[in-house]
Design an enzyme around this catalytic site. Structure first.
Site, short mmCIF file in Angstrom:
data_model
loop_
_atom_site.label_atom_id
_atom_site.label_comp_id
_atom_site.label_asym_id
_atom_site.label_seq_id
_atom_site.Cartn_x
_atom_site.Cartn_y
_atom_site.Cartn_z
N SER A 92 -31.04 8.85 -0.83
CA SER A 92 -30.80 7.96 0.31
C SER A 92 -31.15 8.60 1.64
O SER A 92 -31.65 7.93 2.55
CB SER A 92 -29.34 7.51 0.32
OG SER A 92 -29.01 6.85 -0.88
N HIS A 104 -27.13 9.91 5.23
CA HIS A 104 -27.90 8.77 5.73
C HIS A 104 -28.27 8.96 7.20
O HIS A 104 -29.42 8.74 7.59
CB HIS A 104 -27.09 7.49 5.55
CG HIS A 104 -26.92 7.09 4.11
ND1 HIS A 104 -26.37 5.88 3.73
CD2 HIS A 104 -27.25 7.72 2.96
CE1 HIS A 104 -26.35 5.80 2.41
NE2 HIS A 104 -26.88 6.92 1.93
#
Length: 302
Positions: free
Chosen positions: A207, A253
């Protein structure tokens, strides 16, 4: 493709002769145009433009890139970031997806024992009794965790996102620049997770790197003056999920997103004269930040 602001016919209610004129096609001086060749940047009209992997090229640049023999390096087709136009502009994305799937299969076969060896981990005692983690000198975990997934839903969502945003970005940047962006974004996400997350929590997933691709895509679309709403909407949705659901590493992230925006900006805005130096210099600077953050956290845990 670059479009110059303005309407050649002028806004309604205004004298067209007072409106700023657009450049004229270099092959048809009587035709105004807002399109430029992505390689030589000469104005070209719709009759002269030839579709390229990103934007349009003029006939001369197309002939130089597709001629027989070995064309000079300066005449070879280039992406907007200066990368080489490849026969399969999505090959690297396919390889990255393949690596992630291969590691996922290995995890299913070997179970938690393999995850304990390759996941991002600050410092913790494993069931075997040994103490492991980045603080113990296992810096490779910053990289291996980027290719590690345990749940089917996790890898499915990440690989779909990687294909959706990664494939077009690879075509726009070129393979080497795209790979550099992917790796520095993922490593930046890992470094921030290592710095801010609990030391005994394992973090896995691509991610961070994918958020970096989202950030670079937004920069690229702004550079090409395209509609930013789709990628912004996708980013907002993913950020809401990041902070709303438990068990998601928001640190990875955010770290990946910031690195992707910074690196992506250097990739598509670097001046042609010093393009490679600025692009790879920015990658090196981001990696230096990764090293510094890792050293700071390691010193804290030690």
């Amino acid at each position: 493709m670059e479009q110059v602001p303005g309407d050649p016919q002028g806004p309604a209610g205004r004298d067209p002769s007072s409106a700023p004129s657009l450049p004229r096609c270099y092959r048809h001086p009587d035709r105004e145009t807002g399109i430029r060749c992505v390689r030589c940047e000469r104005p070209i009209c719709p009759e002269c433009m030839v579709s390229a992997s990103v934007g349009f090229q003029c006939p001369e640049c197309v002939r130089q890139g597709s001629g027989t023999g070995h064309a000079p390096e300066a005449n070879r087709p280039r992406t907007i970031a200066g990368g080489t136009v490849a026969a399969d502009p999505r090959l690297l994305t396919k390889i990255l997806i393949g690596i992630n799937i291969a590691v996922f299969i290995l995890v299913q076969v070997r179970g938690q024992a393999l995850v304990d060896q390759i996941a991002l981990l600050g410092q913790a005692q494993l069931p075997s009794g040994s103490v492991a983690g980045v603080a113990q000198g296992e810096w490779y975990r910053l990289l291996t965790s980027m290719f590690t997934h345990q749940a089917v839903a996790h890898i499915a969502f990440n690989m779909l996102s990687l294909w959706w945003v990664g494939a077009p970005l690879e075509a726009a940047l070129g393979r080497l620049r795209y790979l550099s962006l992917y790796l520095v974004s993922g490593l930046a996400g890992s470094a921030l997770a290592y710095l801010l997350a609990a030391q005994n929590v394992e973090t896995v997933g691509a991610s961070g790197a994918i958020f970096g691709l989202f950030g670079a895509t937004a920069v690229l679309m702004h550079r090409l003056r395209l509609d930013l709403r789709p990628v912004i909407a996708m980013l907002v949705i993913n950020l809401v999920i990041t902070f709303a659901w438990a068990g998601i590493s928001w640190q990875a992230h955010i770290g990946g997103l910031v690195a992707g925006v910074v690196t992506g900006y250097a990739m598509v805005h670097a001046p042609r004269r010093h393009r490679a130096l600025i692009q790879y210099g920015t990658c090196a600077a981001v990696l230096l930040v990764v090293v510094v953050l890792t050293l700071i956290r390691t010193a804290q845990l030690s």
